[in-house]
Design a protein around this motif. Structure first.
Motif, PDB file in Angstrom:
ATOM      1  N   ALA A   1     -10.903  -9.090   4.352  1.00 60.66           N
ATOM      2  CA  ALA A   1     -12.023  -9.502   5.207  1.00 60.66           C
ATOM      3  C   ALA A   1     -11.693 -10.805   5.929  1.00 60.66           C
ATOM      4  CB  ALA A   1     -13.292  -9.665   4.382  1.00 60.66           C
ATOM      5  N   GLY A   2     -11.793 -10.764   7.256  1.00 58.52           N
ATOM      6  CA  GLY A   2     -11.542 -11.932   8.078  1.00 58.52           C
ATOM      7  C   GLY A   2     -10.073 -12.302   8.250  1.00 58.52           C
ATOM      8  N   ARG A   3      -9.175 -11.482   7.756  1.00 57.70           N
ATOM      9  CA  ARG A   3      -7.746 -11.795   7.780  1.00 57.70           C
ATOM     10  C   ARG A   3      -7.012 -11.012   8.863  1.00 57.70           C
ATOM     11  NH1 ARG A   3      -5.642 -13.884   3.081  1.00 57.70           N
ATOM     12  NH2 ARG A   3      -3.948 -14.433   4.495  1.00 57.70           N
ATOM     13  N   ASP A   4      -5.884 -11.564   9.293  1.00 61.76           N
ATOM     14  CA  ASP A   4      -4.978 -10.890  10.222  1.00 61.76           C
ATOM     15  C   ASP A   4      -3.958 -10.114   9.396  1.00 61.76           C
ATOM     16  OD1 ASP A   4      -5.914 -12.028  12.785  1.00 61.76           O
ATOM     17  OD2 ASP A   4      -5.286 -13.917  11.875  1.00 61.76           O
ATOM     18  N   ILE A   5      -3.838  -8.833   9.697  1.00 63.05           N
ATOM     19  CA  ILE A   5      -2.956  -7.948   8.936  1.00 63.05           C
ATOM     20  C   ILE A   5      -1.847  -7.440   9.846  1.00 63.05           C
ATOM     21  CG2 ILE A   5      -2.826  -5.874   7.483  1.00 63.05           C
ATOM     22  CD1 ILE A   5      -4.891  -8.003   6.517  1.00 63.05           C
TER      23      ILE A   5
ATOM     24  N   ILE B   1       0.871  -1.170   0.000  1.00 61.13           N
ATOM     25  CA  ILE B   1       0.000   0.000   0.000  1.00 61.13           C
ATOM     26  C   ILE B   1       0.909   1.220   0.000  1.00 61.13           C
ATOM     27  CG2 ILE B   1      -0.177   0.133   2.523  1.00 61.13           C
ATOM     28  CD1 ILE B   1      -3.174   0.935   2.098  1.00 61.13           C
ATOM     29  N   ASP B   2       0.484   2.269  -0.666  1.00 63.86           N
ATOM     30  CA  ASP B   2       1.259   3.508  -0.689  1.00 63.86           C
ATOM     31  C   ASP B   2       0.349   4.625  -0.196  1.00 63.86           C
ATOM     32  OD1 ASP B   2       3.041   5.561  -1.096  1.00 63.86           O
ATOM     33  OD2 ASP B   2       3.222   5.277  -3.263  1.00 63.86           O
ATOM     34  N   VAL B   3       0.640   5.074   1.017  1.00 66.54           N
ATOM     35  CA  VAL B   3      -0.128   6.133   1.669  1.00 66.54           C
ATOM     36  C   VAL B   3       0.868   7.162   2.146  1.00 66.54           C
ATOM     37  CG1 VAL B   3      -1.741   6.663   3.528  1.00 66.54           C
ATOM     38  CG2 VAL B   3      -1.821   4.442   2.438  1.00 66.54           C
TER      39      VAL B   3
ATOM     40  N   LEU C   1      -3.985   8.284  -0.549  1.00 69.17           N
ATOM     41  CA  LEU C   1      -3.849   6.865  -0.875  1.00 69.17           C
ATOM     42  C   LEU C   1      -3.401   6.806  -2.325  1.00 69.17           C
ATOM     43  CD1 LEU C   1      -4.174   3.840  -0.257  1.00 69.17           C
ATOM     44  CD2 LEU C   1      -6.583   4.066  -0.894  1.00 69.17           C
ATOM     45  N   ARG C   2      -2.122   6.506  -2.530  1.00 66.66           N
ATOM     46  CA  ARG C   2      -1.552   6.495  -3.881  1.00 66.66           C
ATOM     47  C   ARG C   2      -1.741   5.147  -4.566  1.00 66.66           C
ATOM     48  NH1 ARG C   2       4.169   9.423  -2.489  1.00 66.66           N
ATOM     49  NH2 ARG C   2       3.317  11.499  -2.134  1.00 66.66           N
ATOM     50  N   THR C   3      -1.527   4.059  -3.810  1.00 66.53           N
ATOM     51  CA  THR C   3      -1.672   2.705  -4.344  1.00 66.53           C
ATOM     52  C   THR C   3      -2.371   1.858  -3.298  1.00 66.53           C
ATOM     53  OG1 THR C   3       0.418   2.931  -5.552  1.00 66.53           O
ATOM     54  CG2 THR C   3      -0.446   0.701  -5.279  1.00 66.53           C
ATOM     55  N   ASP C   4      -3.501   1.271  -3.679  1.00 68.59           N
ATOM     56  CA  ASP C   4      -4.275   0.446  -2.755  1.00 68.59           C
ATOM     57  C   ASP C   4      -3.773  -0.991  -2.807  1.00 68.59           C
ATOM     58  OD1 ASP C   4      -6.211  -0.299  -0.950  1.00 68.59           O
ATOM     59  OD2 ASP C   4      -7.912   0.408  -2.157  1.00 68.59           O
ATOM     60  N   LEU C   5      -3.960  -1.713  -1.707  1.00 68.69           N
ATOM     61  CA  LEU C   5      -3.605  -3.125  -1.701  1.00 68.69           C
ATOM     62  C   LEU C   5      -4.570  -3.899  -2.599  1.00 68.69           C
ATOM     63  CD1 LEU C   5      -4.724  -4.716   1.660  1.00 68.69           C
ATOM     64  CD2 LEU C   5      -5.261  -2.377   1.065  1.00 68.69           C
TER      65      LEU C   5
ATOM     66  N   GLY D   1       1.335   9.817  13.304  1.00 72.33           N
ATOM     67  CA  GLY D   1       0.335   8.768  13.483  1.00 72.33           C
ATOM     68  C   GLY D   1      -0.842   8.900  12.545  1.00 72.33           C
ATOM     69  N   ARG D   2      -0.934   9.992  11.824  1.00 72.10           N
ATOM     70  CA  ARG D   2      -2.083  10.218  10.933  1.00 72.10           C
ATOM     71  C   ARG D   2      -2.202   9.146   9.855  1.00 72.10           C
ATOM     72  NH1 ARG D   2      -0.255  16.085  10.791  1.00 72.10           N
ATOM     73  NH2 ARG D   2      -1.641  17.153  12.237  1.00 72.10           N
ATOM     74  N   THR D   3      -1.097   8.863   9.186  1.00 69.13           N
ATOM     75  CA  THR D   3      -1.111   7.883   8.101  1.00 69.13           C
ATOM     76  C   THR D   3      -1.459   6.500   8.635  1.00 69.13           C
ATOM     77  OG1 THR D   3       0.547   9.168   6.911  1.00 69.13           O
ATOM     78  CG2 THR D   3       0.262   6.881   6.234  1.00 69.13           C
ATOM     79  N   LEU D   4      -0.859   6.145   9.752  1.00 68.96           N
ATOM     80  CA  LEU D   4      -1.128   4.836  10.350  1.00 68.96           C
ATOM     81  C   LEU D   4      -2.586   4.714  10.769  1.00 68.96           C
ATOM     82  CD1 LEU D   4      -0.086   2.111  11.240  1.00 68.96           C
ATOM     83  CD2 LEU D   4       0.653   3.166  13.388  1.00 68.96           C
ATOM     84  N   LYS D   5      -3.120   5.739  11.389  1.00 74.29           N
ATOM     85  CA  LYS D   5      -4.532   5.727  11.796  1.00 74.29           C
ATOM     86  C   LYS D   5      -5.434   5.541  10.580  1.00 74.29           C
ATOM     87  CE  LYS D   5      -8.091   8.278  14.211  1.00 74.29           C
ATOM     88  NZ  LYS D   5      -8.594   9.548  14.654  1.00 74.29           N
ATOM     89  N   TYR D   6      -5.119   6.236   9.501  1.00 72.86           N
ATOM     90  CA  TYR D   6      -5.880   6.114   8.260  1.00 72.86           C
ATOM     91  C   TYR D   6      -5.880   4.662   7.767  1.00 72.86           C
ATOM     92  CZ  TYR D   6      -6.945   6.499   3.269  1.00 72.86           C
ATOM     93  OH  TYR D   6      -7.483   6.319   2.015  1.00 72.86           O
ATOM     94  N   MET D   7      -4.690   4.039   7.741  1.00 73.68           N
ATOM     95  CA  MET D   7      -4.595   2.657   7.249  1.00 73.68           C
ATOM     96  C   MET D   7      -5.333   1.679   8.153  1.00 73.68           C
ATOM     97  SD  MET D   7      -0.756   2.236   5.700  1.00 73.68           S
ATOM     98  CE  MET D   7       0.099   2.908   7.122  1.00 73.68           C
ATOM     99  N   ILE D   8      -5.184   1.823   9.457  1.00 69.59           N
ATOM    100  CA  ILE D   8      -5.868   0.931  10.401  1.00 69.59           C
ATOM    101  C   ILE D   8      -7.380   1.030  10.224  1.00 69.59           C
ATOM    102  CG2 ILE D   8      -6.348   0.525  12.854  1.00 69.59           C
ATOM    103  CD1 ILE D   8      -3.375   1.345  13.376  1.00 69.59           C
ATOM    104  N   GLU D   9      -7.901   2.254  10.145  1.00 69.35           N
ATOM    105  CA  GLU D   9      -9.343   2.445   9.947  1.00 69.35           C
ATOM    106  C   GLU D   9      -9.803   1.861   8.623  1.00 69.35           C
ATOM    107  OE1 GLU D   9      -9.905   6.672  10.502  1.00 69.35           O
ATOM    108  OE2 GLU D   9      -9.863   6.475  12.700  1.00 69.35           O
ATOM    109  N   LEU D  10      -9.015   2.038   7.562  1.00 75.12           N
ATOM    110  CA  LEU D  10      -9.348   1.494   6.246  1.00 75.12           C
ATOM    111  C   LEU D  10      -9.441  -0.034   6.304  1.00 75.12           C
ATOM    112  CD1 LEU D  10      -9.647   1.993   3.119  1.00 75.12           C
ATOM    113  CD2 LEU D  10      -7.168   1.640   3.007  1.00 75.12           C
ATOM    114  N   LEU D  11      -8.475  -0.671   6.949  1.00 75.96           N
ATOM    115  CA  LEU D  11      -8.448  -2.135   7.039  1.00 75.96           C
ATOM    116  C   LEU D  11      -9.604  -2.673   7.885  1.00 75.96           C
ATOM    117  CD1 LEU D  11      -4.601  -2.506   7.411  1.00 75.96           C
ATOM    118  CD2 LEU D  11      -5.970  -3.176   5.417  1.00 75.96           C
ATOM    119  N   HIS D  12      -9.907  -1.993   8.991  1.00 77.49           N
ATOM    120  CA  HIS D  12     -11.048  -2.411   9.810  1.00 77.49           C
ATOM    121  C   HIS D  12     -12.362  -2.226   9.044  1.00 77.49           C
ATOM    122  CE1 HIS D  12      -9.154  -3.660  13.466  1.00 77.49           C
ATOM    123  NE2 HIS D  12      -8.512  -2.505  13.613  1.00 77.49           N
ATOM    124  N   LYS D  13     -12.478  -1.136   8.294  1.00 76.46           N
ATOM    125  CA  LYS D  13     -13.670  -0.892   7.481  1.00 76.46           C
ATOM    126  C   LYS D  13     -13.873  -2.002   6.452  1.00 76.46           C
ATOM    127  CE  LYS D  13     -13.721   3.596   6.801  1.00 76.46           C
ATOM    128  NZ  LYS D  13     -13.606   4.907   6.153  1.00 76.46           N
ATOM    129  N   ARG D  14     -12.770  -2.546   5.985  1.00 77.21           N
ATOM    130  CA  ARG D  14     -12.827  -3.620   4.987  1.00 77.21           C
ATOM    131  C   ARG D  14     -12.949  -5.002   5.628  1.00 77.21           C
ATOM    132  NH1 ARG D  14      -8.363  -1.514   0.545  1.00 77.21           N
ATOM    133  NH2 ARG D  14      -9.540   0.343  -0.065  1.00 77.21           N
TER     134      ARG D  14
END
Length: 189
Positions: free
Chosen positions: A90-94, A64-66, A81-85, A104-117
């Motif tokens: 869904a249902g996976r451990d990341i 991912i490129d954020v 978000l430049r490049t998405d995974l 921490g802004r970028t990390l928070k963004y990625m964590i929220e994105l992954l939980h949303k998915r």
């Protein structure tokens, strides 16, 4: 390039030892699972490879490129978000493999994105943790080194896309980045 470095913070050997420590811990913590290692481009690629080599377990890899730096020395505060995974999380451990956690802004963004998915769990393994720069509350689960509030480059970390190929992490001499860059970025915070 070496002449642009004020001082080396973490040597090649220091970094290898941290990658081994964290890779072994991740392999133990995820022994019965197949986590997705999510390497944050471009800075974390070397860290990701070295940690992954130390994991004697099944893993998948994605990228991912954020960014919130946009080539400067301080976070601009705007996340891109430049490049998405490409993997369905869904249902996976990341495990997010990060080069440095600063505001921490970028990390928070990625964590929220992954939980949303629908990710089952999200953990973070960062080479560097710059706690003094934190402006949002995020947890770094596995830390290579706590780093002081300084602009660091090398081992994947850059300034305007340069210095990534240094084999160590060092503090960039302030005279390398201009006062104009610093003034512009400080006004965007």
């Amino acid at each position: 390039m070496n002449k642009d470095i004020e001082r080396v913070l973490y040597s090649v050997e220091d970094i290898q030892n941290a990658a081994k420590r964290i890779g072994n811990q991740l392999a133990e913590d995820y022994a019965d699972k197949t986590p997705i290692l999510l390497s944050v481009l471009k800075g974390a690629i070397l860290w990701s490879v070295d940690v992954m080599r130390e994991m004697d377990s099944y893993v998948e890899l994605d990228f991912i490129d954020v960014s919130s730096y946009h080539g400067g020395v301080e976070s601009a505060g705007e996340i891109t978000l430049r490049t998405d995974l490409t993997t369905d999380v869904a249902g996976r451990d990341i495990i997010i493999l990060e080069d440095i956690v600063d505001t921490g802004r970028t990390l928070k963004y990625m964590i929220e994105l992954l939980h949303k998915r629908g990710a089952a769990s999200v953990k973070v393994a960062s080479l560097l943790d710059k706690k003094e720069g934190r402006v949002v509350d995020v947890a770094v689960d596995y830390v290579g080194f706590d780093v002081p509030k300084a602009f660091v480059v090398g081992y994947g970390l850059d300034y305007k896309e340069l210095y990534r190929n240094l084999p160590y992490v060092g503090i960039l001499k302030p005279k390398i980045y201009s006062e104009e860059d610093s003034a512009t970025l400080n006004s965007q915070e």
